[in-house]
Design an enzyme around this catalytic site. Structure first.
Site, mmCIF file in Angstrom:
data_model
loop_
_atom_site.group_PDB
_atom_site.id
_atom_site.type_symbol
_atom_site.label_atom_id
_atom_site.label_comp_id
_atom_site.label_asym_id
_atom_site.label_seq_id
_atom_site.Cartn_x
_atom_site.Cartn_y
_atom_site.Cartn_z
ATOM 1 N N ASN A 105 0.871 -1.189 0.000
ATOM 2 C CA ASN A 105 0.000 0.000 0.000
ATOM 3 C C ASN A 105 0.899 1.228 0.000
ATOM 4 O O ASN A 105 1.924 1.226 0.685
ATOM 5 C CB ASN A 105 -0.856 0.060 1.262
ATOM 6 C CG ASN A 105 -1.994 -0.938 1.237
ATOM 7 O OD1 ASN A 105 -2.174 -1.668 0.273
ATOM 8 N ND2 ASN A 105 -2.754 -0.973 2.312
ATOM 9 N N GLY A 106 0.482 2.283 -0.698
ATOM 10 C CA GLY A 106 1.269 3.517 -0.705
ATOM 11 C C GLY A 106 1.768 3.835 -2.095
ATOM 12 O O GLY A 106 1.325 3.229 -3.078
ATOM 13 N N LYS A 624 -12.641 5.102 0.435
ATOM 14 C CA LYS A 624 -12.956 5.640 1.757
ATOM 15 C C LYS A 624 -11.831 6.517 2.269
ATOM 16 O O LYS A 624 -12.058 7.505 2.942
ATOM 17 C CB LYS A 624 -13.206 4.484 2.735
ATOM 18 C CG LYS A 624 -13.616 4.937 4.129
ATOM 19 C CD LYS A 624 -14.975 5.604 4.103
ATOM 20 C CE LYS A 624 -15.357 6.231 5.422
ATOM 21 N NZ LYS A 624 -16.444 7.199 5.274
HETATM 22 O O1 M6R Z 1 -10.877 11.065 5.648
HETATM 23 P P1 M6R Z 1 -11.096 12.492 5.245
HETATM 24 O O2 M6R Z 1 -12.136 13.163 6.070
HETATM 25 O O3 M6R Z 1 -9.828 13.288 5.239
HETATM 26 O O4 M6R Z 1 -11.626 12.409 3.769
HETATM 27 C C1 M6R Z 1 -11.888 13.556 3.028
HETATM 28 C C2 M6R Z 1 -12.711 13.251 1.797
HETATM 29 O O5 M6R Z 1 -12.033 12.349 0.971
HETATM 30 C C3 M6R Z 1 -14.081 12.660 2.154
HETATM 31 O O6 M6R Z 1 -14.791 13.508 2.999
HETATM 32 C C4 M6R Z 1 -14.893 12.417 0.882
HETATM 33 O O7 M6R Z 1 -15.251 13.630 0.306
HETATM 34 C C5 M6R Z 1 -16.120 11.561 1.176
HETATM 35 N N1 M6R Z 1 -16.387 10.729 0.054
HETATM 36 C C6 M6R Z 1 -17.328 12.374 1.454
HETATM 37 O O8 M6R Z 1 -18.467 11.633 1.645
#
Ligand code: M6R
Length: 629
Positions: A105-106, A624
């Protein structure tokens, strides 16, 4: 994002790997694969690699037809970065002789030059990935490297020790890695390395486990080691041995995981998104637990003294996506209550600007996952420039938590659906606490006012529950009105504008219906041209100082035939004159309206997505946790 699992012990590895990979599915991926040891009658061992594009279920059916009783193996779910989703690009990747297999990963930043040098030394690449260089680097370190006439580099002897070879390979790689490797010459051994990409390791009754996320090994053990950057681990059926980068033995701390696997399952709901939306009253309550002690606001993990807080004269909130929208709400509160100028910036922009930062600047980094690459880079940049950094995250021990001066955890618990819902509510509640604290320290709100606002903040838990209990029919009707649209506009003013942004993001990311958000006053400066009969306009028009203004803007849309859906305050009958559909929320102070008014928009997005046949938990193209830039 990509996921790693690995097992070595007494049990059949393929079953454990598939179960682990399924647990990691929520992170988003496009292909999956495993590497399993195969022992021949003469005792020699080879490595079988099985990879598939698509869901883990496909890999599982392929494995069902394979006679593999290996008790050691590694597996991976890949989310494409370098090279398109394909079998060749799926992990595990192998060395030229096929004896070494790895999952990673990475991102390897210097992969192009490493690949060129390895190719010049005779290595043959079979994928477009950055990862594959790792397999060849480990191979060279293991087997020995021939002299290089081009550079004059002398031959180096092989380590013939997988752990040593992995450590040696890591010295050549620039970038981020969570890595697990197996070698046919060392049956039963899994070598693990980590830098800037999560790795957890645990010992179960029948063997040793590694994963990139604790959810993949929680069936086996609740006592895990969260590997730190620069640490290595050797897993064998008998035990686990940890070392530093020099190979010196270390004893890392063990963390006990006290959440139940059921908390990560759907709990009787049809999908994780609905389950997580329905958990929001609990998130509000949990995030507030222990925050008012002896009548005083208590955020002791802030990492800043009251004197340091009092000196703060500028706040930046940096975040991405939904977390950025939580920042828009925080700006309103921090400026209104604490009277400190506050800017909200996408972390991906902030990191490449030259923002004005002084020692009295507070940077608030908001991230559900705590591992978003842009947010992390922005934190590092801000700290180098001298700012104090405060993190708000949902993941204990995540990079955002570790790299900030202080942190508030949002108590949303594991969020599985790709679309953020409950973590957003946790973020907004946490940011509200921070705004209250700043206001109190600056003497802009009295202790009495802070206590009263804190009480009202707690009341939002019950208000969300009221929406969940009473508004589903109205939301369903509104969803029917939107489902066949090609595009939708979300509008609001003040807090309503910030909520509109989150509503539009939710709708587009899970229903693939194009949606944009505008401050309602901006409509006549352009977006109103989009409106023709039947065009959905979704408005947040709760009772607030800008209610009348918002209603005027909606009248302009009504006059052009828009289909108007309004999130309004319970008891507002007047709004029905212009709205085709009304979804009510309980009367709430404007400052807290985002905590309640966002909920119907989350539910609306989900309903529309389901009506359009979409997978609400795993929308296409999204992951995610976004650990790459
Ligand atoms: O884990 P994070 O809060 O840093 O993630 C930020 C965005 O990638 C995240 O909020 C994304 O927009 C989601 N799909 C929103 O539902």
């Amino acid at each position: 994002m990509c996921g790693i699992v690995g097992y070595t012990g007494k049990d059949v590895a393929k079953d454990i790997l598939v179960t682990g990979l399924k647990r990691l599915e929520y992170r988003g991926y496009d292909s999956a694969g495993v590497a399993l040891e195969r022992a021949a009658a003469d005792g020699s061992v080879t490595i079988d690699v099985i990879r598939r594009v698509g869901k883990v279920a496909g890999l599982e059916s392929e494995l069902a037809h394979i006679d593999a009783n290996a008790t050691c193996g590694i597996g991976h779910t890949r989310w494409a970065t370098h090279g398109r989703p394909s079998v060749a690009n799926a992990h595990p990747h192998t060395s030229c002789d096929g004896k070494i297999a790895i999952v990673h990963n990475g991102i390897i930043e210097n992969f192009a030059e490493l690949r060129e040098a390895l190719t010049a030394r005779g290595h043959v690449f079979t994928s477009d990935t950055d990862t594959e260089v790792f397999a060849h680097l480990i191979e060279e370190a293991y087997e020995g490297r021939p002299a290089d006439p081009a550079t004059g580099a002398p031959a180096t002897p092989g380590t013939h020790d997988l752990m040593a070879a992995v450590r040696e390979a890591c010295t050549q790689v620039v970038g981020a890695y969570g890595l697990a490797a197996v070698c046919a010459d060392e049956p039963g051994v899994i070598a693990v390395a980590r830098k800037d990409s999560p790795i957890v390791i645990g010992r179960g009754e029948n063997g040793s486990y590694v994963a990139s996320d604790v959810i993949a090994l929680i069936d086996a053990t609740r006592d895990v080691v969260v590997l730190e950057d620069g640490q290595f681990a050797k897993l064998t059926p008998e035990g686990i041995f940890y070392t530093d980068a020099e190979g010196k033995a270390i004893e890392p701390a063990v963390t006990h995981i006290d959440w139940d696997i059921d908390m990560a399952e759907k709990g009787g709901y049809p999908d994780f998104m609905l389950k997580e939306i329905c958990e929001q009253p609990r998130v509000v309550r949990d995030t507030l637990v222990g925050r008012m002690t002896g009548g005083e606001l208590d955020i002791d993990e802030l990492g800043l003294t009251m004197e340091e807080l009092n000196l703060i004269d500028r706040v930046y909130v940096i975040a991405c996506g939904t977390s950025y929208h939580a920042g828009l709400i925080a700006k309103n509160l921090i400026e209104a209550w604490a009277r400190i100028p506050c800017e909200v910036e996408a972390a991906s922009e902030f990191r490449y600007r030259n923002p004005i930062i002084t020692p009295s600047t507070l940077v608030v980094a908001v991230s559900q996952s705590g591992e978003t690459a842009d947010t992390l880079a922005a934190i590092r940049d801000a700290r180098i420039k001298g700012a104090k950094v405060f993190g708000i995250t949902n993941v204990v021990g995540s990079p955002v938590a570790r790299e900030s001066d202080g942190v508030i955890y949002t108590k949303a618990n594991k969020e599985i659906a790709v679309a953020s819902t409950k973590s957003f509510i946790g973020q907004v509640v946490s940011l509200t606490l921070l705004a209250l604290l700043l206001a109190q320290v600056k003497g802009k709100l009295t202790t009495g006012q802070v206590r009263m606002l804190f009480r009202e903040l707690g009341d939002t838990a019950g208000q969300i529950q009221w929406i969940l209990d009473t508004q589903t029919d109205a939301i369903h009707e509104a969803a029917l009105a939107c489902k066949d649209a090609h595009s939708a506009l979300f509008v609001g003013r003040g807090m309503g504008a910030a909520i509109a942004h989150e509503g539009a993001l939710k709708l587009k990311e899970i229903s693939y219906l194009h949606a944009e958000a505008y401050a309602a006053g901006e409509m006549k400066h352009g977006p109103i041209a989009l409106i023709d009969p039947g065009f959905p306009v979704i408005a947040v028009a709760t009772r607030s100082p800008v209610y009348d203004k918002t209603v005027s803007n909606l009248k302009e849309c009504e006059a052009r035939g828009a289909k108007i859906i309004v999130v309004a305050t319970e008891g507002d009958e007047e709004i029905k004159q212009i709205a085709d559909h009304v979804i009510y929320i309980p009367e709430v102070r404007d400052a807290f309206s985002p905590i309640t008014a966002t909920v119907p928009l989350q539910l609306l997005a989900r309903e529309v997505a389901l009506m359009r046949g979409c997978d609400v938990d795993q929308p296409r193209n999204l992951a995610k946790s976004v650990t790459v830039e």
